[in-house]
Structure formats: structure tokens, C-alpha cells
Scaffold this motif. Structure first.
Motif, PDB file in Angstrom:
ATOM      1  N   THR A  75     -55.107 -25.586  32.151  1.00 16.53           N
ATOM      2  CA  THR A  75     -54.475 -24.683  33.271  1.00 16.53           C
ATOM      3  C   THR A  75     -55.009 -23.645  33.950  1.00 16.53           C
ATOM      4  O   THR A  75     -55.015 -23.331  35.022  1.00 16.53           O
ATOM      5  CB  THR A  75     -53.073 -24.087  32.604  1.00 16.53           C
ATOM      6  OG1 THR A  75     -52.504 -25.518  31.825  1.00 16.53           O
ATOM      7  CG2 THR A  75     -52.168 -23.456  33.560  1.00 16.53           C
ATOM      8  N   GLU A  76     -55.948 -23.108  33.021  1.00 18.15           N
ATOM      9  CA  GLU A  76     -56.695 -21.921  33.435  1.00 18.15           C
ATOM     10  C   GLU A  76     -57.723 -22.206  34.543  1.00 18.15           C
ATOM     11  O   GLU A  76     -57.967 -21.632  35.536  1.00 18.15           O
ATOM     12  CB  GLU A  76     -57.350 -21.281  32.037  1.00 18.15           C
ATOM     13  CG  GLU A  76     -58.202 -19.957  32.551  1.00 18.15           C
ATOM     14  CD  GLU A  76     -58.982 -19.302  31.443  1.00 18.15           C
ATOM     15  OE1 GLU A  76     -59.891 -18.820  31.630  1.00 18.15           O
ATOM     16  OE2 GLU A  76     -58.333 -19.141  30.400  1.00 18.15           O
ATOM     17  N   THR A  77     -58.395 -23.357  34.374  1.00 12.57           N
ATOM     18  CA  THR A  77     -59.348 -23.835  35.213  1.00 12.57           C
ATOM     19  C   THR A  77     -58.708 -24.363  36.355  1.00 12.57           C
ATOM     20  O   THR A  77     -59.130 -23.948  37.537  1.00 12.57           O
ATOM     21  CB  THR A  77     -60.064 -25.089  34.685  1.00 12.57           C
ATOM     22  OG1 THR A  77     -60.586 -24.847  33.425  1.00 12.57           O
ATOM     23  CG2 THR A  77     -61.200 -25.844  35.594  1.00 12.57           C
ATOM     24  N   ILE A  78     -57.746 -25.031  36.287  1.00 14.78           N
ATOM     25  CA  ILE A  78     -56.610 -25.425  37.683  1.00 14.78           C
ATOM     26  C   ILE A  78     -56.327 -24.233  38.147  1.00 14.78           C
ATOM     27  O   ILE A  78     -56.485 -24.076  39.540  1.00 14.78           O
ATOM     28  CB  ILE A  78     -55.465 -26.235  37.269  1.00 14.78           C
ATOM     29  CG1 ILE A  78     -55.828 -27.425  36.749  1.00 14.78           C
ATOM     30  CG2 ILE A  78     -54.612 -26.486  38.358  1.00 14.78           C
ATOM     31  CD1 ILE A  78     -54.941 -28.268  36.021  1.00 14.78           C
ATOM     32  N   GLN A  79     -55.729 -22.854  37.637  1.00 12.12           N
ATOM     33  CA  GLN A  79     -55.445 -21.803  38.136  1.00 12.12           C
ATOM     34  C   GLN A  79     -56.676 -21.163  39.086  1.00 12.12           C
ATOM     35  O   GLN A  79     -56.631 -20.841  40.170  1.00 12.12           O
ATOM     36  CB  GLN A  79     -55.012 -20.648  37.345  1.00 12.12           C
ATOM     37  CG  GLN A  79     -54.503 -19.617  37.815  1.00 12.12           C
ATOM     38  CD  GLN A  79     -53.198 -19.695  38.936  1.00 12.12           C
ATOM     39  OE1 GLN A  79     -52.121 -20.168  38.725  1.00 12.12           O
ATOM     40  NE2 GLN A  79     -53.672 -19.365  40.280  1.00 12.12           N
ATOM     41  N   ILE A  86     -48.654 -30.642  36.315  1.00 12.69           N
ATOM     42  CA  ILE A  86     -49.147 -29.581  35.987  1.00 12.69           C
ATOM     43  C   ILE A  86     -48.106 -28.546  36.356  1.00 12.69           C
ATOM     44  O   ILE A  86     -47.558 -28.424  37.530  1.00 12.69           O
ATOM     45  CB  ILE A  86     -50.435 -29.012  37.100  1.00 12.69           C
ATOM     46  CG1 ILE A  86     -51.569 -30.145  36.838  1.00 12.69           C
ATOM     47  CG2 ILE A  86     -51.025 -27.602  36.862  1.00 12.69           C
ATOM     48  CD1 ILE A  86     -52.534 -30.247  37.915  1.00 12.69           C
ATOM     49  N   ASP A  87     -47.760 -27.558  35.494  1.00 15.43           N
ATOM     50  CA  ASP A  87     -46.672 -26.669  35.384  1.00 15.43           C
ATOM     51  C   ASP A  87     -47.056 -25.257  35.329  1.00 15.43           C
ATOM     52  O   ASP A  87     -47.385 -24.728  34.619  1.00 15.43           O
ATOM     53  CB  ASP A  87     -45.757 -27.027  34.150  1.00 15.43           C
ATOM     54  CG  ASP A  87     -44.310 -26.059  34.267  1.00 15.43           C
ATOM     55  OD1 ASP A  87     -43.999 -25.840  35.608  1.00 15.43           O
ATOM     56  OD2 ASP A  87     -43.811 -25.672  33.244  1.00 15.43           O
ATOM     57  N   ILE A  88     -47.236 -24.900  36.739  1.00 17.30           N
ATOM     58  CA  ILE A  88     -47.690 -23.611  36.974  1.00 17.30           C
ATOM     59  C   ILE A  88     -46.516 -22.804  37.927  1.00 17.30           C
ATOM     60  O   ILE A  88     -46.283 -23.569  38.923  1.00 17.30           O
ATOM     61  CB  ILE A  88     -49.097 -23.367  37.732  1.00 17.30           C
ATOM     62  CG1 ILE A  88     -49.958 -23.987  36.942  1.00 17.30           C
ATOM     63  CG2 ILE A  88     -49.171 -21.863  38.042  1.00 17.30           C
ATOM     64  CD1 ILE A  88     -51.454 -24.080  37.099  1.00 17.30           C
ATOM     65  N   ASP A  89     -45.952 -21.730  37.615  1.00 14.66           N
ATOM     66  CA  ASP A  89     -45.105 -21.103  38.382  1.00 14.66           C
ATOM     67  C   ASP A  89     -45.739 -20.858  39.877  1.00 14.66           C
ATOM     68  O   ASP A  89     -46.765 -20.736  39.845  1.00 14.66           O
ATOM     69  CB  ASP A  89     -44.712 -19.683  37.832  1.00 14.66           C
ATOM     70  CG  ASP A  89     -43.636 -19.025  38.863  1.00 14.66           C
ATOM     71  OD1 ASP A  89     -42.516 -19.525  38.871  1.00 14.66           O
ATOM     72  OD2 ASP A  89     -44.088 -18.140  39.377  1.00 14.66           O
TER      73      ASP A  89
END
Length: 104
Positions: free
Chosen positions: A42-46, A91-94
Motif C-alpha cells: 500500500t505504501e508503494t502504491i500511495q 486496493i483499499d485506500i481512502d
């Protein structure tokens, strides 16, 4: 990802120059290509989303020069494109977090 309609709202609104919307779409396609390369945390995707958002921010002056701007309609269209892409890849990111670097 062919079923995703990229920036449909912006393409339908003559306030947004097509050639600039095309540039936004390229940034999104780059994001999709990144996601297709395989598993990312998730950090890399963000980080990649931040990179995309900063690139979009950099187009603000070009929008102004063409009597347009990145405003609510653009923000909504961008979000309406990104959310299904992330859902496709599970991918679950607000939404507020994924576009946290936006200036529009």
C-alpha cells in the motif's frame, strides 16, 4: 482495464481542453501499468498515486493558460476514474488519502 471510462466527465465538458485531459489520462494509464506489473504494498502504491497527483498539479498553469482550471468537476472526474481502477486491483485506500497531494 478497457471497461474503465477515463475522465469521462472532463471529456464531456468543453471547459476542459481535450489535449490537457489526454495528459491526465496518460498519468492514469501510467498508474495502471504500474499496478499491472505485480504486487505492491500500500505504501508503494500511495507513493505512485502521490507522483501522479503531483504531475497533475503541475498542469494547473497550462489549464489556466487555456482558460480552464482544475476544480471541482475535474476533481470528481479524476476520483471517478481512480476509484474503479483501485477497486479492480483490490486496493483499499481512502479517496482523501489517495489524492492527498492534490492542489485542486
Amino acid at each position: 482495464m478497457a471497461e474503465i471510462k477515463y475522465l469521462e466527465g472532463m471529456y464531456q465538458d468543453s471547459f476542459f481542453p481535450t489535449f490537457l485531459v489526454d495528459k491526465l489520462k496518460l498519468y492514469m494509464l501510467d498508474m495502471v501499468q504500474f499496478l499491472e506489473q505485480g504486487s505492491h504494498d500500500t505504501e508503494t502504491i500511495q507513493g505512485k498515486l502521490d507522483e501522479m497527483t503531483l504531475a497533475i498539479n503541475a498542469l494547473q498553469d497550462e489549464f489556466y493558460e487555456n482558460e480552464s482550471e482544475l476544480e471541482t468537476g475535474a476533481r470528481d472526474s479524476i476520483a471517478e476514474t481512480i476509484i474503479p481502477i483501485l477497486a479492480h486491483y483490490k486496493i483499499d485506500i481512502d479517496i482523501e488519502e489517495l489524492l492527498r497531494e492534490r492542489e485542486w
